[in-house]
Scaffold this motif. Structure first.
Motif, PDB file in Angstrom:
ATOM      1  N   UNK A 265       1.124  -1.456  -0.586  1.00 10.27           N
ATOM      2  CA  UNK A 265       0.194  -0.146  -0.068  1.00 10.27           C
ATOM      3  C   UNK A 265       0.432   1.555   0.210  1.00 10.27           C
ATOM      4  N   UNK A 266       0.489   2.318  -0.820  1.00  7.99           N
ATOM      5  CA  UNK A 266       1.082   3.844  -0.808  1.00  7.99           C
ATOM      6  C   UNK A 266       0.204   4.241   0.193  1.00  7.99           C
ATOM      7  N   UNK A 267       1.106   4.427   1.385  1.00 11.43           N
ATOM      8  CA  UNK A 267       0.723   5.658   2.353  1.00 11.43           C
ATOM      9  C   UNK A 267       1.942   6.384   3.076  1.00 11.43           C
ATOM     10  N   UNK A 268       0.958   7.664   3.989  1.00 12.90           N
ATOM     11  CA  UNK A 268       2.746   8.157   4.620  1.00 12.90           C
ATOM     12  C   UNK A 268       3.061   7.611   5.524  1.00 12.90           C
ATOM     13  N   UNK A 269       4.136   8.141   6.428  1.00 10.99           N
ATOM     14  CA  UNK A 269       4.888   7.599   7.585  1.00 10.99           C
ATOM     15  C   UNK A 269       4.470   8.100   8.338  1.00 10.99           C
ATOM     16  N   UNK A 270       3.534   7.089   9.774  1.00  5.94           N
ATOM     17  CA  UNK A 270       2.886   8.148  11.046  1.00  5.94           C
ATOM     18  C   UNK A 270       3.747   7.253  12.572  1.00  5.94           C
ATOM     19  N   UNK A 271       4.985   7.650  12.613  1.00  5.71           N
ATOM     20  CA  UNK A 271       5.901   7.546  13.473  1.00  5.71           C
ATOM     21  C   UNK A 271       4.894   7.827  14.904  1.00  5.71           C
ATOM     22  N   UNK A 272       4.323   8.659  14.963  1.00  2.00           N
ATOM     23  CA  UNK A 272       3.975   9.497  16.064  1.00  2.00           C
ATOM     24  C   UNK A 272       2.802   8.623  16.476  1.00  2.00           C
ATOM     25  N   UNK A 273       2.451   7.530  15.777  1.00  2.00           N
ATOM     26  CA  UNK A 273       0.960   6.918  15.702  1.00  2.00           C
ATOM     27  C   UNK A 273       1.941   5.917  16.353  1.00  2.00           C
ATOM     28  N   UNK A 274       2.767   5.049  16.168  1.00  2.00           N
ATOM     29  CA  UNK A 274       3.443   4.058  16.150  1.00  2.00           C
ATOM     30  C   UNK A 274       4.219   4.171  18.331  1.00  2.00           C
TER      31      UNK A 274
END
Length: 329
Positions: A110-119
């Motif tokens: 899947x082509x997505x953004x990167x959500x480091x904060x959520x992880x």
């Protein structure tokens, strides 16, 4: 503390081992090792990014397979703009195999953004266990483009309080040049219990991690008078990895100083000596029954990181007692 590491690819993340119960049994805590694994499509070369997915996956697998302490719990969290899954297994032979199988089965394009904060939030809220020694290792090839770098930096700075409360340490591994960011570097400098590993010269770098076998080492004052040498042990994740030299810092106090700030270690056993600032007779009169000295330990090798590197040196000064025996005729 920020580590800039320059040369070859090190294919294994050597996280800390369990505590050595032969030193002080009350220090023992089981380990919880958490990998936050960025699997956004840029890891596979999307839109001109370097294709490092297979190399990172290989390093992750080798790291997990190298964990020797079967009492550890190992968790891998693949994430993109959201958490894709959470795999958590004991570090037994069968548990590690199951975890490696999960990693190898992952197939997401899947082509997505990167959500480091959520992880990051998810791991702190759902997975950190204050009854264990926790280690979070974040592997990413970019920055947070969902909640933003400022939000991520706020979390890194706030980590210090959480780390102290939950017996936790973290490492931020920047896998590519695109992941390097000065704001994140500064945030890690302002935090604690946090290491940064940066890519240099197009190499993916994973450091070797160690930790003290015990966070408290005790020495009686009368023993110290006979033998000034104090020993502590460093454990590595993989058998055979050695720390040869460490740098020591002793917190200011009125009683002792370090004889040397840099010492050698043999088979991960490090010995150092204290200089007393007054005579032993005066120390015996002045010291409380238990005096805690705070020692910070850092490896002299920039390819090695010592987690939980504050050791409490406990000087015991119990008053001597005399046994009187009366014999009747």
């Amino acid at each position: 503390m920020i580590r800039n590491i320059r040369n070859q690819l090190l294919f294994s993340i050597l996280i800390f081992l369990s505590l050595n119960t032969s030193v002080l049994a009350q220090d023992f805590k089981e380990n919880k090792i958490i990998y936050l694994w960025d699997v956004t499509l840029s890891m596979k070369g999307y839109n001109g990014s370097p294709d490092i997915y297979d190399k990172v996956k290989e390093a992750l697998v080798l790291s997990i397979e190298g964990i020797e302490d079967e009492s550890s719990t190992v968790t891998v969290i693949p994430f993109q703009d959201k958490i894709l899954d959470t795999w958590s297994y004991p570090a037994s032979k069968s548990g590690k195999k199951q975890l490696v199988d999960e990693i190898n089965r992952l197939d997401n394009n899947n082509i997505t953004n990167t959500n480091i904060c959520h992880a990051w939030d998810y791991s702190l809220e759902q997975l950190i266990d204050p009854q264990k020694s926790n280690f979070i290792c974040l592997l990413t090839d970019g920055t947070d483009n969902v909640m933003g770098t400022d939000e991520l930096c706020e979390r890194i700075i706030a980590w210090c309080k959480s780390a102290k409360a939950n017996n936790a340490h973290a490492a931020y591994v920047m896998l590519t040049e695109a992941a390097q960011n000065e704001s994140i570097r500064n945030a890690i400098r302002a935090s604690c219990n946090f290491d940064l590993v940066e890519l240099e010269q197009n190499n993916i770098v994973f450091p070797a991690f160690f930790r003290p076998a015990a966070n408290t080492v005790a020495k009686e004052l009368k023993q110290l008078q006979q033998d000034k040498e104090i020993r502590f042990t460093l454990n590595s994740q993989v058998k055979g990895k050695k720390v040869s030299e460490v740098n020591l810092t002793l917190a200011p106090n009125d009683y002792f100083s370090l004889e040397e700030g840099s010492i050698s270690c043999t088979d991960n056993v490090c010995s150092f000596r204290l200089n007393n600032r007054m005579s032993f007779e005066k120390l015996h009169q002045t010291l409380p029954k238990i005096k805690n000295l705070h020692l910070t330990v850092e490896s002299a090798d920039k390819y090695q990181v010592i987690n939980f590197n504050e050791i409490n040196i406990q000087i015991i000064n119990y008053p001597e007692k005399t046994l009187h025996i009366h014999v009747k005729d």
